[in-house]
Design a protein around this motif. Structure first.
Motif, short mmCIF file in Angstrom:
data_model
loop_
_atom_site.label_atom_id
_atom_site.label_comp_id
_atom_site.label_asym_id
_atom_site.label_seq_id
_atom_site.Cartn_x
_atom_site.Cartn_y
_atom_site.Cartn_z
N PHE A 29 79.25 58.66 -2.37
CA PHE A 29 79.79 57.64 -3.26
C PHE A 29 81.19 57.25 -2.81
O PHE A 29 81.98 58.09 -2.36
CB PHE A 29 79.84 58.18 -4.69
N CYS A 30 81.51 55.97 -2.93
CA CYS A 30 82.85 55.53 -2.55
C CYS A 30 83.36 54.46 -3.50
O CYS A 30 82.59 53.81 -4.22
CB CYS A 30 82.87 55.02 -1.10
N ILE A 31 84.66 54.31 -3.51
CA ILE A 31 85.34 53.29 -4.31
C ILE A 31 86.11 52.40 -3.35
O ILE A 31 86.92 52.88 -2.55
CB ILE A 31 86.31 53.92 -5.33
N TYR A 58 96.79 57.38 -7.64
CA TYR A 58 95.94 58.06 -8.62
C TYR A 58 94.66 58.58 -7.97
O TYR A 58 94.28 59.75 -8.15
CB TYR A 58 95.61 57.10 -9.76
N LEU A 59 93.97 57.75 -7.19
CA LEU A 59 92.72 58.17 -6.56
C LEU A 59 92.95 59.28 -5.53
O LEU A 59 92.16 60.22 -5.43
CB LEU A 59 92.02 56.98 -5.90
N ASP A 91 99.45 50.06 -5.37
CA ASP A 91 99.93 51.35 -4.87
C ASP A 91 99.75 52.45 -5.91
O ASP A 91 99.40 53.59 -5.58
CB ASP A 91 101.39 51.25 -4.46
N ALA A 92 99.98 52.12 -7.18
CA ALA A 92 99.84 53.12 -8.24
C ALA A 92 98.40 53.60 -8.36
O ALA A 92 98.14 54.79 -8.55
CB ALA A 92 100.33 52.54 -9.57
N GLY A 132 91.60 63.25 -5.76
CA GLY A 132 91.34 63.95 -4.50
C GLY A 132 90.47 63.21 -3.51
O GLY A 132 89.85 63.83 -2.64
N PHE A 133 90.42 61.89 -3.59
CA PHE A 133 89.64 61.10 -2.64
C PHE A 133 90.37 60.99 -1.30
O PHE A 133 91.59 60.83 -1.26
CB PHE A 133 89.39 59.69 -3.17
#
Length: 358
Positions: free
Chosen positions: A189-191, A113-114, A108-109, A119-120
């Protein structure tokens, strides 16, 4: 993965520094580990090249690379999948996405952050969808018919099975989310975040599509479980992801075909290769009956930070826990494991001291 500057001194006597840098940049993990054992200067070069490859992978898409690595470190996360494959074996090409595996307690942390710092936008990746992180090696488009033809060719000796109607997440995976600044289907691009069902981020890696993805890179260490296969561009499909331990289900066929189109030789058993040689059962690197763990003698593993830096770092990587797995599935022959021809795949967390005694 932390910021490590390339040394000003040439690593190889008689060669300019730029040539030394170029040579090391083309080395894969096997050569890097051997190189870093020679001297402290070589350790600095290896740490610098791991940092450079990691930065190239994500830096252009983040507001702060340093903050990203800090979050990886504080959350106990690792870069896995194709991203780790690129960092450790750079000649396989840089992918347009990164897979990050996290312990259950810190997921969750990292999501916050992302979403709020970087701003994702994000969405949940449903089990059995066509967009799971290990479905494609690259953004390689192809028709469904051609993909099925390639898979049928690879598994021409095996009858296909109907796709399962309900598809849970693979073993060790609690949930997955995809973060991006645009539409991944249009090249953005993605994570991909993968949440472990346990306190170890490594458990979900044992459910990756095939053995070429059994790698990880953290801010402090790295590991490749099947380096010899990867160097020859071969990979063994993970039996737990297959139907009847033999055939990819419908939702994975596009991914299998993409890897095949990119030159990978995929198989279920290593003995299927012309030069596979005899199976040694539980003493084998790849047999389904062999018990493996991250960091065992078949792995190529090392630390990212230079030794003299690590000595002064009180947050050294915790190596007391690892993950043990056995591929299971179809065995090479009756001599592999108590005359059995099939073995249920499995993986679990384990104390490293216990795993070393197996």
């Amino acid at each position: 993965m932390f910021n490590v500057a390339t040394p000003a001194q040439s690593l190889f006597p008689g060669l300019p520094r730029d040539v030394s840098v170029e040579i090391v940049e083309h080395m894969d993990v096997e050569h890097l580990v051997r190189l870093k054992q020679t001297c402290s200067l070589a350790e600095d070069y290896v740490a610098a090249v791991i940092h450079t490859r990691s930065r190239k992978l994500v830096d252009a898409h983040l507001q702060s690379y340093d903050r990203f690595v800090q979050m990886l470190d504080s959350c106990g996360a690792v870069v896995g999948g194709i991203g780790a494959l690129y960092i450790l074996f750079p000649y396989h090409g840089r992918p347009p996405f990164v897979d990050i595996f996290l312990p259950d307690h810190s997921y969750d942390a990292f999501m916050e952050y992302l979403a709020f710092e970087e701003g994702f936008a994000y969405r949940r990746v449903e089990p059995g969808s066509d967009t799971l992180p290990d479905d494609d090696e690259y953004s390689d488009e192809g028709s469904v018919d051609s993909d099925d033809d390639i898979v049928e060719f690879i598994f021409s000796q095996q009858a296909p099975h109907p796709a399962l109607s309900t598809k849970p997440y693979p073993h060790g995976v609690s949930v997955m989310h995809r973060f991006s600044h645009g539409d991944p289907n249009e090249g953005a691009f993605c994570i991909n975040l993968v949440r472990s069902t346990t306190s170890s981020p490594l458990l979900p890696i044992t459910s990756e599509l095939h053995t070429a993805l059994f790698n990880y890179v953290s801010p402090r260490d790295f590991c490749s479980s099947y380096p010899a296969l990867i160097q020859s561009k071969r990979a063994l499909l993970t039996p737990s992801r297959l139907e009847d331990y033999r055939v990819p289900p419908k939702h994975l066929r596009r991914g299998v075909a993409a890897w095949a189109r990119n030159g990978w030789d995929l198989a279920v058993l290593e003995v299927a290769y012309p030069d596979g040689g005899p199976c040694h059962g539980t003493r084998s690197t790849t047999c389904g009956a062999a018990t493996r763990y991250f960091g065992d003698r078949y792995c190529t593993r090392g630390t990212v930070t230079p030794a003299r830096t690590a000595e002064n770092d009180t947050r050294a990587c915790d190596n007391t826990i690892t993950v043990v797995w056995w591929r299971g599935g179809l065995l090479c022959g009756p001599g592999c494991h108590a005359q059995r021809r099939k073995l249920v795949p499995g993986a679990r967390m384990c104390l490293r001291a216990v795993a070393e005694g197996l």
